[in-house]
Design a protein around this motif. Structure first.
Motif, PDB file in Angstrom:
ATOM      1  N   ASN A  16     -48.731  19.273  24.498  1.00  0.00           N
ATOM      2  CA  ASN A  16     -48.477  17.870  24.850  1.00  0.00           C
ATOM      3  C   ASN A  16     -48.736  17.602  26.325  1.00  0.00           C
ATOM      4  OD1 ASN A  16     -47.825  16.315  22.546  1.00  0.00           O
ATOM      5  ND2 ASN A  16     -45.839  17.331  22.416  1.00  0.00           N
ATOM      6  N   LEU A  24     -52.406  16.995  26.587  1.00  0.00           N
ATOM      7  CA  LEU A  24     -52.822  15.746  25.946  1.00  0.00           C
ATOM      8  C   LEU A  24     -52.356  14.508  26.707  1.00  0.00           C
ATOM      9  CD1 LEU A  24     -52.236  16.669  22.195  1.00  0.00           C
ATOM     10  CD2 LEU A  24     -54.365  16.783  23.520  1.00  0.00           C
ATOM     11  N   ASP A  62     -59.339  12.565  30.387  1.00  0.00           N
ATOM     12  CA  ASP A  62     -59.403  12.937  28.967  1.00  0.00           C
ATOM     13  C   ASP A  62     -60.747  13.496  28.505  1.00  0.00           C
ATOM     14  OD1 ASP A  62     -60.922  10.648  28.977  1.00  0.00           O
ATOM     15  OD2 ASP A  62     -59.723   9.577  27.500  1.00  0.00           O
ATOM     16  N   GLU A 101     -61.972  19.609  26.314  1.00  0.00           N
ATOM     17  CA  GLU A 101     -61.687  20.239  25.021  1.00  0.00           C
ATOM     18  C   GLU A 101     -60.523  21.195  25.270  1.00  0.00           C
ATOM     19  OE1 GLU A 101     -64.869  22.742  23.570  1.00  0.00           O
ATOM     20  OE2 GLU A 101     -65.045  23.783  25.482  1.00  0.00           O
ATOM     21  N   LYS A 146     -54.141  19.954  15.798  1.00  0.00           N
ATOM     22  CA  LYS A 146     -55.581  19.819  15.525  1.00  0.00           C
ATOM     23  C   LYS A 146     -55.873  18.626  14.622  1.00  0.00           C
ATOM     24  CE  LYS A 146     -58.295  23.053  14.279  1.00  0.00           C
ATOM     25  NZ  LYS A 146     -58.916  24.235  13.704  1.00  0.00           N
ATOM     26  N   LYS A 169     -54.396  15.865  14.613  1.00  0.00           N
ATOM     27  CA  LYS A 169     -54.162  14.617  15.337  1.00  0.00           C
ATOM     28  C   LYS A 169     -55.147  14.361  16.467  1.00  0.00           C
ATOM     29  CE  LYS A 169     -49.234  14.993  14.453  1.00  0.00           C
ATOM     30  NZ  LYS A 169     -47.929  15.246  15.039  1.00  0.00           N
ATOM     31  N   ASP A 170     -55.823  15.406  16.948  1.00  0.00           N
ATOM     32  CA  ASP A 170     -56.694  15.228  18.113  1.00  0.00           C
ATOM     33  C   ASP A 170     -57.952  16.075  17.970  1.00  0.00           C
ATOM     34  OD1 ASP A 170     -57.825  15.270  20.805  1.00  0.00           O
ATOM     35  OD2 ASP A 170     -55.889  14.506  21.484  1.00  0.00           O
ATOM     36  N   LYS A 171     -59.094  15.412  17.915  1.00  0.00           N
ATOM     37  CA  LYS A 171     -60.364  16.112  17.692  1.00  0.00           C
ATOM     38  C   LYS A 171     -60.806  16.953  18.880  1.00  0.00           C
ATOM     39  CE  LYS A 171     -63.024  12.169  19.182  1.00  0.00           C
ATOM     40  NZ  LYS A 171     -63.991  11.175  18.913  1.00  0.00           N
ATOM     41  N   ARG A 172     -60.175  16.801  20.026  1.00  0.00           N
ATOM     42  CA  ARG A 172     -60.526  17.620  21.191  1.00  0.00           C
ATOM     43  C   ARG A 172     -59.964  19.034  21.097  1.00  0.00           C
ATOM     44  NH1 ARG A 172     -58.094  13.708  25.619  1.00  0.00           N
ATOM     45  NH2 ARG A 172     -56.502  13.750  24.001  1.00  0.00           N
TER      46      ARG A 172
END
Length: 97
Positions: free
Chosen positions: A21, A24, A29, A32, A52, A54-57
């Protein structure tokens, strides 16, 4: 992508979500986040997979056998980076915003 951030984890379920967190929530932003799990036996895998979704990075690498070192998982993470710069963050550390 400018920055690749690597978090290595081994049985880090207690702190891992705070560490992820903290990455993120950064104002920058274009990154990766690569999380390399060193064959944890706790709930780290579940935590990583939930993030993973929730966030494509976020990318992950799950080692099948514990390496017994801090350097091996980091080096495995470096192999799959795509960023121009690499940052490391331990699974029990956090970044300020």
């Amino acid at each position: 992508m400018k920055i690749s951030i690597i978090i290595t984890s081994y049985n880090s379920e207690k702190y891992l979500k705070y560490s992820i967190n903290s990455v993120l929530k950064q104002t920058y932003d274009d990154f990766e986040l690569i999380i390399v799990d060193d064959a944890s036996k706790d709930k780290s895998l579940k935590i990583i997979n939930n993030f993973k979704k929730k966030d494509k990075r976020i990318k992950s690498l799950f080692l099948k056998k514990n390496s017994g070192t801090a350097s091996f998982p980091r080096n495995e993470g470096v192999k799959i980076t795509k960023g121009e710069y690499i940052c490391f963050l331990d699974a029990d550390d956090v970044w300020d915003k």
